[in-house]
Design a protein around this motif. Structure first.
Motif, PDB file in Angstrom:
ATOM      1  N   ILE A  51      14.466  -3.854   2.257  1.00  0.00           N
ATOM      2  CA  ILE A  51      14.138  -2.449   2.034  1.00  0.00           C
ATOM      3  C   ILE A  51      14.538  -2.132   0.597  1.00  0.00           C
ATOM      4  CG2 ILE A  51      14.588  -0.081   2.779  1.00  0.00           C
ATOM      5  CD1 ILE A  51      15.467  -1.316   5.530  1.00  0.00           C
ATOM      6  N   TYR A  52      13.518  -1.878  -0.234  1.00  0.00           N
ATOM      7  CA  TYR A  52      13.721  -1.722  -1.679  1.00  0.00           C
ATOM      8  C   TYR A  52      13.873  -0.235  -2.012  1.00  0.00           C
ATOM      9  CZ  TYR A  52      12.432  -2.217  -6.706  1.00  0.00           C
ATOM     10  OH  TYR A  52      12.390  -2.196  -8.075  1.00  0.00           O
ATOM     11  N   CYS A  53      14.931   0.117  -2.730  1.00  0.00           N
ATOM     12  CA  CYS A  53      15.161   1.515  -3.115  1.00  0.00           C
ATOM     13  C   CYS A  53      15.017   1.656  -4.628  1.00  0.00           C
ATOM     14  CB  CYS A  53      16.566   1.969  -2.723  1.00  0.00           C
ATOM     15  SG  CYS A  53      16.914   1.771  -0.974  1.00  0.00           S
ATOM     16  N   GLY A  54      14.066   2.467  -5.044  1.00  0.00           N
ATOM     17  CA  GLY A  54      13.830   2.690  -6.467  1.00  0.00           C
ATOM     18  C   GLY A  54      14.099   4.138  -6.847  1.00  0.00           C
ATOM     19  N   SER A  55      14.160   4.389  -8.145  1.00  0.00           N
ATOM     20  CA  SER A  55      14.554   5.715  -8.605  1.00  0.00           C
ATOM     21  C   SER A  55      13.978   6.003  -9.982  1.00  0.00           C
ATOM     22  CB  SER A  55      16.077   5.782  -8.680  1.00  0.00           C
ATOM     23  OG  SER A  55      16.486   6.991  -9.276  1.00  0.00           O
ATOM     24  N   LEU A  89      15.370  15.936 -11.521  1.00  0.00           N
ATOM     25  CA  LEU A  89      14.192  16.225 -10.685  1.00  0.00           C
ATOM     26  C   LEU A  89      14.330  15.623  -9.294  1.00  0.00           C
ATOM     27  CD1 LEU A  89      11.314  15.778 -13.299  1.00  0.00           C
ATOM     28  CD2 LEU A  89      12.419  17.891 -12.550  1.00  0.00           C
ATOM     29  N   ARG A  90      15.293  14.720  -9.108  1.00  0.00           N
ATOM     30  CA  ARG A  90      15.584  14.119  -7.795  1.00  0.00           C
ATOM     31  C   ARG A  90      14.331  13.484  -7.184  1.00  0.00           C
ATOM     32  NH1 ARG A  90      18.994  12.481  -8.385  1.00  0.00           N
ATOM     33  NH2 ARG A  90      19.894  12.224  -6.339  1.00  0.00           N
ATOM     34  N   VAL A  91      13.845  12.449  -7.810  1.00  0.00           N
ATOM     35  CA  VAL A  91      12.718  11.712  -7.226  1.00  0.00           C
ATOM     36  C   VAL A  91      13.023  10.212  -7.246  1.00  0.00           C
ATOM     37  CG1 VAL A  91      10.243  11.227  -7.311  1.00  0.00           C
ATOM     38  CG2 VAL A  91      11.082  13.491  -7.980  1.00  0.00           C
ATOM     39  N   GLY A  92      13.000   9.628  -6.073  1.00  0.00           N
ATOM     40  CA  GLY A  92      13.147   8.192  -5.898  1.00  0.00           C
ATOM     41  C   GLY A  92      12.189   7.725  -4.823  1.00  0.00           C
ATOM     42  N   TRP A  93      12.300   6.477  -4.403  1.00  0.00           N
ATOM     43  CA  TRP A  93      11.400   6.002  -3.352  1.00  0.00           C
ATOM     44  C   TRP A  93      12.026   4.833  -2.583  1.00  0.00           C
ATOM     45  CZ3 TRP A  93      10.772   4.644  -8.484  1.00  0.00           C
ATOM     46  CH2 TRP A  93      10.641   3.282  -8.781  1.00  0.00           C
ATOM     47  N   VAL A  94      11.464   4.606  -1.406  1.00  0.00           N
ATOM     48  CA  VAL A  94      11.760   3.402  -0.633  1.00  0.00           C
ATOM     49  C   VAL A  94      10.446   2.660  -0.457  1.00  0.00           C
ATOM     50  CG1 VAL A  94      12.568   2.476   1.577  1.00  0.00           C
ATOM     51  CG2 VAL A  94      13.662   4.504   0.594  1.00  0.00           C
ATOM     52  N   CYS A  95      10.486   1.341  -0.637  1.00  0.00           N
ATOM     53  CA  CYS A  95       9.318   0.485  -0.411  1.00  0.00           C
ATOM     54  C   CYS A  95       9.727  -0.560   0.622  1.00  0.00           C
ATOM     55  CB  CYS A  95       8.898  -0.161  -1.731  1.00  0.00           C
ATOM     56  SG  CYS A  95       7.459  -1.239  -1.594  1.00  0.00           S
ATOM     57  N   GLY A  98       0.828  -1.197   0.000  1.00  0.00           N
ATOM     58  CA  GLY A  98       0.000   0.000   0.000  1.00  0.00           C
ATOM     59  C   GLY A  98       0.861   1.245   0.000  1.00  0.00           C
ATOM     60  N   ILE A  99       0.224   2.401  -0.120  1.00  0.00           N
ATOM     61  CA  ILE A  99       1.036   3.623  -0.164  1.00  0.00           C
ATOM     62  C   ILE A  99       1.722   3.881   1.175  1.00  0.00           C
ATOM     63  CG2 ILE A  99      -0.394   4.688  -1.974  1.00  0.00           C
ATOM     64  CD1 ILE A  99      -1.403   6.671   0.123  1.00  0.00           C
ATOM     65  N   GLU A 100       1.218   3.264   2.236  1.00  0.00           N
ATOM     66  CA  GLU A 100       1.871   3.418   3.544  1.00  0.00           C
ATOM     67  C   GLU A 100       3.183   2.634   3.613  1.00  0.00           C
ATOM     68  OE1 GLU A 100      -0.946   1.978   2.886  1.00  0.00           O
ATOM     69  OE2 GLU A 100      -1.024  -0.001   3.818  1.00  0.00           O
ATOM     70  N   ASN A 101       3.466   1.820   2.598  1.00  0.00           N
ATOM     71  CA  ASN A 101       4.763   1.142   2.503  1.00  0.00           C
ATOM     72  C   ASN A 101       5.751   1.902   1.635  1.00  0.00           C
ATOM     73  OD1 ASN A 101       2.616  -1.513   2.516  1.00  0.00           O
ATOM     74  ND2 ASN A 101       4.305  -1.511   3.969  1.00  0.00           N
ATOM     75  N   ILE A 102       5.397   3.132   1.244  1.00  0.00           N
ATOM     76  CA  ILE A 102       6.251   3.882   0.311  1.00  0.00           C
ATOM     77  C   ILE A 102       6.514   5.294   0.816  1.00  0.00           C
ATOM     78  CG2 ILE A 102       6.349   4.876  -2.026  1.00  0.00           C
ATOM     79  CD1 ILE A 102       4.666   2.344  -2.867  1.00  0.00           C
ATOM     80  N   ILE A 103       7.760   5.699   0.777  1.00  0.00           N
ATOM     81  CA  ILE A 103       8.128   7.103   1.021  1.00  0.00           C
ATOM     82  C   ILE A 103       8.891   7.593  -0.204  1.00  0.00           C
ATOM     83  CG2 ILE A 103      10.230   6.420   2.286  1.00  0.00           C
ATOM     84  CD1 ILE A 103      10.114   9.061   3.783  1.00  0.00           C
ATOM     85  N   ILE A 104       8.598   8.837  -0.587  1.00  0.00           N
ATOM     86  CA  ILE A 104       9.339   9.468  -1.685  1.00  0.00           C
ATOM     87  C   ILE A 104      10.613  10.085  -1.126  1.00  0.00           C
ATOM     88  CG2 ILE A 104       9.265  11.243  -3.492  1.00  0.00           C
ATOM     89  CD1 ILE A 104       7.269   8.918  -3.912  1.00  0.00           C
ATOM     90  N   THR A 105      11.723   9.855  -1.806  1.00  0.00           N
ATOM     91  CA  THR A 105      13.003  10.442  -1.412  1.00  0.00           C
ATOM     92  C   THR A 105      13.552  11.284  -2.566  1.00  0.00           C
ATOM     93  OG1 THR A 105      14.182   8.480  -2.199  1.00  0.00           O
ATOM     94  CG2 THR A 105      13.575   8.529   0.138  1.00  0.00           C
ATOM     95  N   SER A 106      14.535  12.119  -2.244  1.00  0.00           N
ATOM     96  CA  SER A 106      15.173  12.936  -3.283  1.00  0.00           C
ATOM     97  C   SER A 106      16.224  12.093  -3.994  1.00  0.00           C
ATOM     98  CB  SER A 106      15.776  14.190  -2.654  1.00  0.00           C
ATOM     99  OG  SER A 106      14.752  15.000  -2.117  1.00  0.00           O
ATOM    100  N   GLY A 107      15.747  11.210  -4.870  1.00  0.00           N
ATOM    101  CA  GLY A 107      16.625  10.249  -5.522  1.00  0.00           C
ATOM    102  C   GLY A 107      16.917   9.072  -4.596  1.00  0.00           C
ATOM    103  N   SER A 108      17.427   7.975  -5.174  1.00  0.00           N
ATOM    104  CA  SER A 108      17.710   6.843  -4.279  1.00  0.00           C
ATOM    105  C   SER A 108      18.993   7.090  -3.493  1.00  0.00           C
ATOM    106  CB  SER A 108      17.749   5.519  -5.036  1.00  0.00           C
ATOM    107  OG  SER A 108      18.776   5.515  -5.977  1.00  0.00           O
ATOM    108  N   GLN A 109      19.797   8.076  -3.912  1.00  0.00           N
ATOM    109  CA  GLN A 109      20.960   8.436  -3.085  1.00  0.00           C
ATOM    110  C   GLN A 109      20.510   8.867  -1.690  1.00  0.00           C
ATOM    111  OE1 GLN A 109      24.150   8.050  -4.132  1.00  0.00           O
ATOM    112  NE2 GLN A 109      24.869   8.576  -2.095  1.00  0.00           N
TER     113      GLN A 109
END
Lengths: 402, 402
Positions: free
Chosen positions: A238-242, A251-257, A92-103
């Motif tokens: 902990i999955y890191c996507g980008s 645009l510096r957008v990534g995520w953690v799931c 669900g979306i509660e398993n995802i946070i947006i980060t400024s890139g996967s870095q």
């Protein structure tokens, strides 16, 4: 004023990379550089981004410029959750946070998991930027090698003797930077066994996941773990996507799931560290992803895979005896292994001076500074003629060094 | 899985703020909230941002979407350097790094300066987000009060006894969040004396600097220190600026201006932590700032100062005996002091339930949880009628609580 005396202890681990400093000198028109690991800007969806920016204001008004929540835009998280489900990760979306890139994800995960002296397991070699991010939290590194039969408990004992414990293993799973190698399914399953045994987390860096050119996709470690344990909230991975390799890094957008307790703590951390990632950029990425993601990635695959093929053919033609290299199924990198006595950093100096060709020496990717007889080549930016000329020059250099 | 056992020690300092959780419940249409401290989105330069985005692609092409340097866009840094010079801070672009809002600057400065157990001097009260950012680096806090005659060395002794040293004093200098107070010139000069004596840094948070409605601007501490010492590179003061209160918070663009050794280390830190702030957003902010900054800020001043005046008049009219408040020369906040026995958090619960009005209880802004008999009101979002009605309700509440 002696700033060194005021800086925190961790600052001593945060040094300028010799390699990065060296690579800054390469910005000269007659040097053919295979050093960068960046996407080709000619392939950026600039038109789609420009349109999405206009749409963002039309649809969301001035809230596109306002403060927003630390966990990230709900629509974008919902789109990502859909993508994760297709990869075998129902969430669900509660398993995802947006980060400024996967870095930023790597930085936050180091901050979340590492007390000074704790152990992080990383590949020898591994992504240089992961070492950079983790270094700030003063870890000890141990060599992660899923292909050997080193006893799991041996890692734990060594970590304890060093005054901490093993907190996580970090892996770039698909077409890794720098090697281009992909972890096979058996190795992924074995990592889950290991994590359970050592009671540690797994950090799965999937930055290149979408850029597969050949073969069947292998499920993410997170998917394999959910298949075993029934739910993402029971998972250690902990999955890191980008979006940096697929849409636009600037645009510096990534995520953690990951499991909810991890995401909750990362949200608190992000609130304290930068409040949230750019509101407008998240809205733009959401719109562009919904409109063109699959078609755009198909275009990237076609272009990059042709470049990979060209570079592999050129290597076959120009490399002397004793040099071997990986044949990646995707991504941006080919990894060369040179005869033991050769030193990539020394070779780079000569390459730039005498042959006008550049690459990244392998030592930079080793936590212990070993691996000096390797080179990383990137094929993401070069056209056919540049690849042919550049690899021919590299062949001359290596024959001369043999 | 017991994530708590894997999290780093620092994670225990990163807790959900009760206040923030409480404020999430306030998003109901019939509640008048003076709790938020955010700019009025009706005042955002949305048109200018939209035009600047189009211009960015026209002028810079696809590099607007590419990776960029960790120190930030050179044109934007040059514009900021010009602004800093006007404030009495002559500097070059090598004295400036772009951050993702000034919140990120506070996080990075905590990371750069604080080893666990070191002392940070902060106001009692201080900006809640500064405590949040610093907490991750496990400091001890001591009470900074430039108005008392506490011996400077007393701070050093107390810090040593706690096992660390005093690393910095943090101050929001103009129309501070939460008090609205401005540090006068004598107090600023005294902070430089103190920093020299204690061999510590000064963190000058200037987030509200441009939003002055009355009176003469007071030079930044950094300007006063440069006047004494001759050069920014001899200064201990680290200045944190932001476009969040003047242009648009959702773009996440701020900056640090300081001596080169500090900026160099922050650049390394940023490279490891998130590579760089959004390329496109920096280009857009640069264009918008060059085109409209002064005119736009003049408009903000006119609007916000009228709201401040209205709220001060309403307080005069509705507050019972025994309640006092600040009269800020700028910014977004008024700070109420209630009779000693009153508790802001208890009052908030009753205010929301029985009076449909909200504010932030003062205790959240104190590193030791004291200061419970204070409230923070923000006037940035409310029109005249809302201010009148809301402050009348607050008056009723406080009369009932008296």
């Amino acid at each position: 004023m002696q700033w060194d005396q005021i800086f925190a202890k961790r600052a001593s681990r945060m040094k300028a990379s010799e390699i990065r400093e060296l690579l800054k000198l390469l910005d000269q028109p007659d040097i053919i550089s295979f050093a960068g690991g960046i996407p080709d800007p000619a392939l950026f969806p600039a038109q789609a981004v420009a349109e999405a920016t206009a749409t963002a204001f039309a649809e969301r008004g001035t809230t596109a410029l306002q403060y927003s929540v630390s966990e990230g835009d709900a629509r974008l998280r919902a789109w990502i959750a859909g993508q994760m489900a297709e990869l075998g990760v129902p969430c669900g979306i509660e398993n995802i946070i947006i980060t400024s890139g996967s870095q930023q994800a790597l930085d936050y995960l180091g901050k979340l998991l590492l007390s000074p002296g704790d152990t992080a397991l990383v590949g020898w070699p591994t992504y240089l930027g992961a070492l950079g991010a983790f270094n700030a939290y003063e870890p000890r590194y141990d060599k992660l090698d899923p292909d050997t039969n080193r006893d799991f408990n041996d890692y734990a004992t060594a970590a304890q003797e060093a005054g901490g414990r093993v907190k996580f293993a970090y892996m770039s799973v698909d077409f890794a930077n720098p090697t281009g190698r992909t972890m096979d399914r058996a190795a992924r399953e074995r990592m889950i066994d290991m994590a359970d045994e050592l009671d540690m987390a797994l950090i799965e860096d999937a930055a290149y996941q979408s850029l597969r050119y050949d073969g069947e996709p292998i499920p993410p470690i997170l998917a394999l773990e959910i298949a075993r344990k029934g739910s993402i909230d029971a998972a250690r991975t902990i999955y890191c996507g980008s979006f940096s390799k697929t849409l636009a890094p600037g645009l510096r957008v990534g995520w953690v799931c990951a499991a909810k307790p991890v995401i909750s703590q990362l949200v608190l951390m992000k609130q304290a560290a930068d409040l949230h990632s750019s509101t407008l950029n998240q809205i733009v990425i959401d719109r562009v992803a919904r409109d063109i993601f699959d078609d755009h990635v198909a275009k990237l695959r076609a272009t990059y895979s042709a470049r990979r093929d060209r570079m592999l053919a050129a290597l076959e033609h120009h490399m002397p005896e004793g040099v071997s290299w990986t044949r990646p199924d995707g991504g941006m990198f080919i990894w060369l292994t040179l005869p033991e006595h050769m030193d990539g950093a020394d070779l780079l100096a000569r390459a730039v001076r005498d042959y006008r060709v550049a690459f990244v020496p392998g030592g930079a990717f080793y936590a212990d500074g070993s691996g000096r007889n390797h080179l990383r080549l990137s094929f993401s930016l070069a056209d056919d003629a540049t690849i042919d000329t550049g690899i021919a020059r590299l062949g001359e250099l290596l024959r001369g060094a043999g």
